[in-house]
Design an enzyme around this catalytic site. Structure first.
Site, PDB file in Angstrom:
ATOM      1  N   LYS A  74       0.816  -1.221   0.000  1.00  0.00           N
ATOM      2  CA  LYS A  74       0.000   0.000   0.000  1.00  0.00           C
ATOM      3  C   LYS A  74       0.848   1.269   0.000  1.00  0.00           C
ATOM      4  O   LYS A  74       0.411   2.312  -0.446  1.00  0.00           O
ATOM      5  CB  LYS A  74      -0.927   0.012   1.221  1.00  0.00           C
ATOM      6  CG  LYS A  74      -0.170   0.002   2.552  1.00  0.00           C
ATOM      7  CD  LYS A  74      -1.102  -0.043   3.755  1.00  0.00           C
ATOM      8  CE  LYS A  74      -1.650  -1.401   4.026  1.00  0.00           C
ATOM      9  NZ  LYS A  74      -0.670  -2.403   4.518  1.00  0.00           N
ATOM     10  N   HIS A 129       1.178  -3.376  14.985  1.00  0.00           N
ATOM     11  CA  HIS A 129       1.742  -2.263  14.216  1.00  0.00           C
ATOM     12  C   HIS A 129       1.778  -1.081  15.175  1.00  0.00           C
ATOM     13  O   HIS A 129       0.733  -0.620  15.613  1.00  0.00           O
ATOM     14  CB  HIS A 129       0.874  -1.959  12.998  1.00  0.00           C
ATOM     15  CG  HIS A 129       1.552  -1.064  12.000  1.00  0.00           C
ATOM     16  ND1 HIS A 129       2.115   0.142  12.346  1.00  0.00           N
ATOM     17  CD2 HIS A 129       1.774  -1.198  10.669  1.00  0.00           C
ATOM     18  CE1 HIS A 129       2.658   0.702  11.275  1.00  0.00           C
ATOM     19  NE2 HIS A 129       2.461  -0.096  10.245  1.00  0.00           N
ATOM     20  N   GLU A 165       6.530  -5.734   8.528  1.00  0.00           N
ATOM     21  CA  GLU A 165       5.803  -5.220   7.353  1.00  0.00           C
ATOM     22  C   GLU A 165       6.207  -3.771   7.057  1.00  0.00           C
ATOM     23  O   GLU A 165       5.376  -2.868   7.081  1.00  0.00           O
ATOM     24  CB  GLU A 165       4.292  -5.271   7.613  1.00  0.00           C
ATOM     25  CG  GLU A 165       3.741  -6.651   7.868  1.00  0.00           C
ATOM     26  CD  GLU A 165       2.318  -6.615   8.438  1.00  0.00           C
ATOM     27  OE1 GLU A 165       1.773  -5.508   8.646  1.00  0.00           O
ATOM     28  OE2 GLU A 165       1.760  -7.689   8.682  1.00  0.00           O
TER      29      GLU A 165
HETATM   30  N1  PLP Z   1       1.250  -3.121   7.799  1.00  0.00           N
HETATM   31  C1  PLP Z   1       0.010  -2.644   7.902  1.00  0.00           C
HETATM   32  C2  PLP Z   1      -1.083  -3.603   8.297  1.00  0.00           C
HETATM   33  C3  PLP Z   1      -0.282  -1.291   7.677  1.00  0.00           C
HETATM   34  O1  PLP Z   1      -1.531  -0.850   7.795  1.00  0.00           O
HETATM   35  C4  PLP Z   1       0.792  -0.434   7.301  1.00  0.00           C
HETATM   36  C5  PLP Z   1       0.548   0.996   7.070  1.00  0.00           C
HETATM   37  O2  PLP Z   1      -0.504   1.525   7.208  1.00  0.00           O
HETATM   38  C6  PLP Z   1       2.076  -0.982   7.142  1.00  0.00           C
HETATM   39  C7  PLP Z   1       2.276  -2.315   7.434  1.00  0.00           C
HETATM   40  C8  PLP Z   1       3.241  -0.151   6.732  1.00  0.00           C
HETATM   41  O3  PLP Z   1       3.585   0.768   7.693  1.00  0.00           O
HETATM   42  P1  PLP Z   1       4.878   1.690   7.564  1.00  0.00           P
HETATM   43  O4  PLP Z   1       4.829   2.344   6.233  1.00  0.00           O
HETATM   44  O5  PLP Z   1       4.771   2.633   8.676  1.00  0.00           O
HETATM   45  O6  PLP Z   1       6.074   0.801   7.700  1.00  0.00           O
END
Ligand code: PLP
Length: 459
Positions: A73, A201, A278
């Site tokens: 995403k 998270h 993640e």
């Molecule tokens: N994992 C999940 C379920 C998320 O919702 C997000 C971001 O919204 C991420 C990982 C990635 O987070 P970041 O970009 O802070 O590493």
């Protein structure tokens, strides 16, 4: 030079080698003169592929026991995804669309976690059909849906463990308490579901390394409780939140050392433990810069100064486009004039100005800044623009996503290839010496020599 981004249809995109001694800023400036986008004055991104390899290597050194599953995403650029996949990351997907995209690119279902705790039923069925077994949940209703549509899944319970100082808090929407996680294990047992571990998270853009210690302690509590229910947990997903900008590498190291210490203290007796993370912005943010053109200008003061706003600049990407990060990601962006760094300016004066996006909405304001005076046709560059920018770009008012130019500095070429060689290890066979079919190609102004090579990567 091109990068193969889709082994199934052989699709490639060009990778340009930036001549020795040329900075990426200078390269971006040269690109403003090139005509290889729909309109010559369209905004564009520059992605530095070597930076991605460096970040991956730093991850491997700092968190050696944790496999990153990149959060798609954050930025679903095909080259970013393809390089990460070749480097050996897995992927965190939020939807059927993201999953199908990766499967089409040849990513194995085993390298995907469906990490959206609240899922559309048809997406669950799709995951089941495609053999995506790792799935997160945080409420009882999801357990019932999984029992009906994907009963062989390996489930991961997501707990809420927010860093209150993180840039984006996620706990208001996702994650259950430790108590609820424990009681849901009974429900899962009753439904004969496999729950294999815990995820969390701490919030995107974590500022407090200690948040990971607290989260790991909470996860440990759920692990201990699972033993009493008859589950044997062997999976821990420490989520995202890792800082991503160039200036935050020291914070990343601090986060990594807190995580390593806590995992050593809490989980060292679990010998079969599989740990993943993640990360999104950690990989995407600093690899991309964005160049926008000044399309219009309004003089707001008869005597320009650095104190009072003197100019309003209108540029061709804005809040409904790449700068949606200002709203959704609470980003703070820093403009700088994109100019030929070999030419010295006649004046070093800077003036207070505001920068506005291209739509007809007055909300479409990017920032205020102190900049040298620029004029229509000049360019402004923003660094660290890879995370939560292009992925949230809308077509509001008819503006389209900027093109991305992928580049590698000539002085980085050898180390990039080395990094790839080392990291690819036994996963893939790659013929790097034969990778370079060199062809020097001069652009119109003969400033930029582009080395054309084919990066041949065979899985
Ligand atoms: N994992 C999940 C379920 C998320 O919702 C997000 C971001 O919204 C991420 C990982 C990635 O987070 P970041 O970009 O802070 O590493």
């Amino acid at each position: 030079m091109s990068i193969k981004i889709n082994p199934t249809n052989g699709k490639t995109v060009p990778l340009e080698v930036v001549p020795r001694g040329t900075s990426l800023h200078q390269f971006a400036f040269m690109k403003t003169k090139s005509t290889d986008r729909e309109d010559y004055d369209d905004p564009f991104y520059v992605m530095d592929v070597k930076r991605l390899a460096d970040l991956y290597q730093l991850w491997r050194e700092s968190l050696p026991s944790i496999k990153p599953y990149y959060a798609v995403k954050c930025n679903e650029d095909p080259v970013l995804l393809s390089l990460l996949s070749h480097l050996g990351t897995g992927f965190d997907c939020a939807s059927k669309g993201e999953i199908s995209r990766l499967l089409e690119m040849g990513v194995s279902p085993g390298d995907i976690i469906f990490a959206n705790p609240c899922k559309q039923t048809s997406h669950i069925k799709y995951a089941a059909r495609k053999g995506i077994s790792l799935v997160t949940f945080d409420n009882e209703m999801e357990l019932h849906k999984m029992a009906t549509h994907h009963s062989n899944a390996k489930l991961v319970v997501r707990i809420c463990a927010d860093d209150p100082t993180a840039r984006c808090q996620l706990g208001v929407k996702f994650g259950c308490s430790v108590t609820d996680a424990c009681s849901m294990l009974h429900v899962a047992k009753h439904l004969q579901l496999q729950v294999i571990g815990v995820s969390f998270h701490v919030g995107s853009g974590c500022q407090t390394p200690d948040a990971y210690r607290v989260a790991l302690e909470m996860a440990h509590e759920v692990f201990e409780y699972a033993d009493t229910v008859g589950y044997h947990f062997n999976f821990l997903d420490i989520g995202g939140g890792f800082p991503g900008s160039d200036t935050e590498l020291a914070l990343f190291q601090e986060v990594a050392s807190t995580i390593n210490l806590s995992i050593g203290r809490l989980f060292s007796d679990r010998h079969d433990l599989n740990i993943i993370a993640e990360p999104g912005r950690y990989f995407a943010s600093s690899c991309f810069s964005l160049a926008v053109q000044v399309t219009s200008k309004r003089v707001t003061s008869s005597s320009p100064s650095s104190e009072n706003e003197s100019f309003m600049y209108y540029v061709n990407d804005g809040v409904y486009g790449s700068f949606n990060c200002l709203i959704y990601d609470h980003a703070i962006v820093q403009p700088r004039v994109l100019e030929n760094s070999t030419i010295t300016r006649s004046s070093n004066s800077t003036y207070s100005c505001s920068i506005w996006g291209p739509t007809c909405d007055s909300l479409d304001k990017i920032c205020t800044a102190l900049l040298p005076e620029v004029t229509v046709g000049d360019w402004i560059q923003f660094e660290d623009m890879g995370a939560y920018t292009i992925s949230g770009h809308s077509s509001f008012n008819g503006f389209v996503k900027p093109k991305v130019f992928y580049c590698l500095r000539e002085e980085d070429k050898e180390s990039f290839e080395d990094v790839f060689m080392n990291l690819l290890t036994s996963r893939v066979a790659v013929s790097l010496p034969s990778l370079c079919e060199t062809a020097i190609q001069n652009t119109g102004n003969s400033v930029l020599a582009v080395v054309a090579t084919e990066l041949k990567v065979t899985c």
